[in-house]
Design an enzyme around this catalytic site. Sequence first.
Site, PDB file in Angstrom:
ATOM      1  N   LEU A  36       0.816  -1.221   0.000  1.00 30.81           N
ATOM      2  CA  LEU A  36       0.000   0.000   0.000  1.00 30.81           C
ATOM      3  C   LEU A  36       0.847   1.267   0.000  1.00 30.81           C
ATOM      4  O   LEU A  36       1.938   1.303   0.557  1.00 30.81           O
ATOM      5  CB  LEU A  36      -0.931  -0.007   1.221  1.00 30.81           C
ATOM      6  CG  LEU A  36      -1.821  -1.252   1.332  1.00 30.81           C
ATOM      7  CD1 LEU A  36      -2.635  -1.213   2.624  1.00 30.81           C
ATOM      8  CD2 LEU A  36      -2.743  -1.383   0.127  1.00 30.81           C
ATOM      9  N   GLU A  84       0.328   5.946  -0.641  1.00 27.17           N
ATOM     10  CA  GLU A  84      -0.593   7.052  -0.331  1.00 27.17           C
ATOM     11  C   GLU A  84      -1.850   7.049  -1.206  1.00 27.17           C
ATOM     12  O   GLU A  84      -2.866   7.624  -0.817  1.00 27.17           O
ATOM     13  CB  GLU A  84       0.114   8.416  -0.469  1.00 27.17           C
ATOM     14  CG  GLU A  84       1.116   8.709   0.623  1.00 27.17           C
ATOM     15  CD  GLU A  84       2.519   8.240   0.253  1.00 27.17           C
ATOM     16  OE1 GLU A  84       2.646   7.298  -0.576  1.00 27.17           O
ATOM     17  OE2 GLU A  84       3.477   8.802   0.790  1.00 27.17           O
ATOM     18  N   HIS A  98      -3.612   4.321  -2.021  1.00 31.51           N
ATOM     19  CA  HIS A  98      -4.547   3.468  -1.278  1.00 31.51           C
ATOM     20  C   HIS A  98      -5.023   4.189  -0.017  1.00 31.51           C
ATOM     21  O   HIS A  98      -6.200   4.122   0.344  1.00 31.51           O
ATOM     22  CB  HIS A  98      -3.870   2.161  -0.859  1.00 31.51           C
ATOM     23  CG  HIS A  98      -3.326   1.335  -1.995  1.00 31.51           C
ATOM     24  ND1 HIS A  98      -1.989   1.263  -2.281  1.00 31.51           N
ATOM     25  CD2 HIS A  98      -3.949   0.540  -2.893  1.00 31.51           C
ATOM     26  CE1 HIS A  98      -1.804   0.447  -3.309  1.00 31.51           C
ATOM     27  NE2 HIS A  98      -2.977  -0.005  -3.702  1.00 31.51           N
ATOM     28  N   GLY A 136      -9.766   3.755  -7.371  1.00 31.62           N
ATOM     29  CA  GLY A 136      -8.954   4.869  -7.847  1.00 31.62           C
ATOM     30  C   GLY A 136      -9.223   5.189  -9.313  1.00 31.62           C
ATOM     31  O   GLY A 136      -9.382   4.284 -10.132  1.00 31.62           O
ATOM     32  N   MET A 137      -9.249   6.485  -9.618  1.00 38.82           N
ATOM     33  CA  MET A 137      -9.382   6.891 -11.021  1.00 38.82           C
ATOM     34  C   MET A 137      -8.107   6.577 -11.798  1.00 38.82           C
ATOM     35  O   MET A 137      -8.108   6.555 -13.022  1.00 38.82           O
ATOM     36  CB  MET A 137      -9.708   8.393 -11.085  1.00 38.82           C
ATOM     37  CG  MET A 137     -11.140   8.663 -10.632  1.00 38.82           C
ATOM     38  SD  MET A 137     -11.499  10.391 -10.269  1.00 38.82           S
ATOM     39  CE  MET A 137     -11.376  11.120 -11.869  1.00 38.82           C
ATOM     40  N   ASP A 197      -6.779   3.773 -12.173  1.00 41.94           N
ATOM     41  CA  ASP A 197      -7.117   2.613 -13.002  1.00 41.94           C
ATOM     42  C   ASP A 197      -8.467   2.902 -13.656  1.00 41.94           C
ATOM     43  O   ASP A 197      -9.507   2.359 -13.262  1.00 41.94           O
ATOM     44  CB  ASP A 197      -7.146   1.353 -12.133  1.00 41.94           C
ATOM     45  CG  ASP A 197      -5.792   1.086 -11.499  1.00 41.94           C
ATOM     46  OD1 ASP A 197      -4.945   0.481 -12.163  1.00 41.94           O
ATOM     47  OD2 ASP A 197      -5.556   1.538 -10.354  1.00 41.94           O
TER      48      ASP A 197
HETATM   49  P1  AMP Z   1      -4.205  -2.047  -6.439  1.00 46.10           P
HETATM   50  O1  AMP Z   1      -3.698  -2.434  -5.094  1.00 46.10           O
HETATM   51  O2  AMP Z   1      -3.131  -1.539  -7.358  1.00 46.10           O
HETATM   52  O3  AMP Z   1      -5.098  -3.088  -7.041  1.00 46.10           O
HETATM   53  O4  AMP Z   1      -5.126  -0.782  -6.198  1.00 46.10           O
HETATM   54  C1  AMP Z   1      -6.195  -0.819  -5.288  1.00 46.10           C
HETATM   55  C2  AMP Z   1      -7.033   0.416  -5.479  1.00 46.10           C
HETATM   56  O5  AMP Z   1      -6.233   1.572  -5.238  1.00 46.10           O
HETATM   57  C3  AMP Z   1      -7.596   0.548  -6.896  1.00 46.10           C
HETATM   58  O6  AMP Z   1      -8.929   1.044  -6.838  1.00 46.10           O
HETATM   59  C4  AMP Z   1      -6.654   1.552  -7.525  1.00 46.10           C
HETATM   60  O7  AMP Z   1      -7.238   2.278  -8.581  1.00 46.10           O
HETATM   61  C5  AMP Z   1      -6.369   2.455  -6.341  1.00 46.10           C
HETATM   62  N1  AMP Z   1      -5.117   3.195  -6.568  1.00 46.10           N
HETATM   63  C6  AMP Z   1      -3.906   2.691  -6.899  1.00 46.10           C
HETATM   64  N2  AMP Z   1      -3.015   3.694  -7.084  1.00 46.10           N
HETATM   65  C7  AMP Z   1      -3.675   4.849  -6.870  1.00 46.10           C
HETATM   66  C8  AMP Z   1      -3.308   6.234  -6.904  1.00 46.10           C
HETATM   67  N3  AMP Z   1      -2.080   6.625  -7.215  1.00 46.10           N
HETATM   68  N4  AMP Z   1      -4.259   7.154  -6.625  1.00 46.10           N
HETATM   69  C9  AMP Z   1      -5.530   6.778  -6.317  1.00 46.10           C
HETATM   70  N5  AMP Z   1      -5.936   5.491  -6.266  1.00 46.10           N
HETATM   71  C10 AMP Z   1      -5.029   4.541  -6.540  1.00 46.10           C
END
Ligand code: AMP
Length: 300
Positions: free
Chosen positions: A33, A35, A37, A147-148, A150
């Site tokens: 994780l 910032e 997340h 998150g936007m 993705d």
């Molecule tokens: P992940 O652990 O990469 O699957 O991400 C989990 C959630 O965190 C997803 O909804 C991502 O879109 C979101 N997320 C990842 N990186 C960012 C970021 N830099 N800013 C905002 N949300 C993020």
Amino acid sequence: MRITCTIQETRERLAEAKAAGKKIGFVPTMGYLHEGHARLVEVAGKHCDFVVVSIFVNPTQFAPGEDLSTYPRDAERDEALLKKVGCQLLFRPDEKEMYPTPSLTRIELPELASQLCGKSRPTHFQGVATVVAKLLHIVQPELAFFGMKDGQQLAVVKRMVEDLNFPVQIIGVPTVREEDGLAKSSRNVYLNEHQRQTAPQIYQALLKGKAAIEAGETDPNRVRQIIYSHLQDQPELRIDYVEVVRLSDLQPAAQIEGDIMLAVAVYLGKARLIDNLQLHVKNSTSGQRRQVLDKGLDIL
Ligand code: AMP
């Protein structure tokens, strides 16, 4: 913060919270994780009174040869961060818990999943949609936060929930960036020092595209070209795609108007990095200036 590893215990903890009248917010993640997340959890905490985070590196969204086995993990650091930002329940299942037998059920959104990242990762969004559906059924939150960053994932999840009448509201949270503009990502650890210095050019390219729109560019192909050539000037980057699409269905935008997404994927060393800008463009009427707004937190 409670930590659960089984679906049954998670449901028990959630039943208690719901019986106490708590509004449940959910943030699914793959861990390691950062910032980005943390922001999702903080936003969830503002709008809900019981925040659940899941950490599960979902094997079905990785194709053979992708980074499933090397995906970064740090359970202790993740736990400490989640305690700090106010997560009440961490659900951390293993693969056996989530897939005791290989799943014979899959959720597909072919029109959305075949665009953008779907061209180089054809099975990815089927894995994402199916595991998100499972997690939403386990947690049954009122609100779920994505998150936007993705952008395609957010569009796929929103549409799945709408089409299949899941009783949850999906909230998109703006991308959290490093000071130099690079979107925070668990995969940024794959970059060496030199690649890390190149990586902010992805955001710079997107900003150039946005600036062109602000300056009056109306042709999506021209905007795409502007982003493309900025990326092409970086010898270390290999472009997977640059697209200007409608946010509603991820199809190439015929014009620069309404809700659009400038979306990029590149390879940089061992990392495949994605980024996007989601904009609302209001074209000028009778001499007024065109308005170009960044789409923000989409909570009602
Ligand atoms: P992940 O652990 O990469 O699957 O991400 C989990 C959630 O965190 C997803 O909804 C991502 O879109 C979101 N997320 C990842 N990186 C960012 C970021 N830099 N800013 C905002 N949300 C993020």
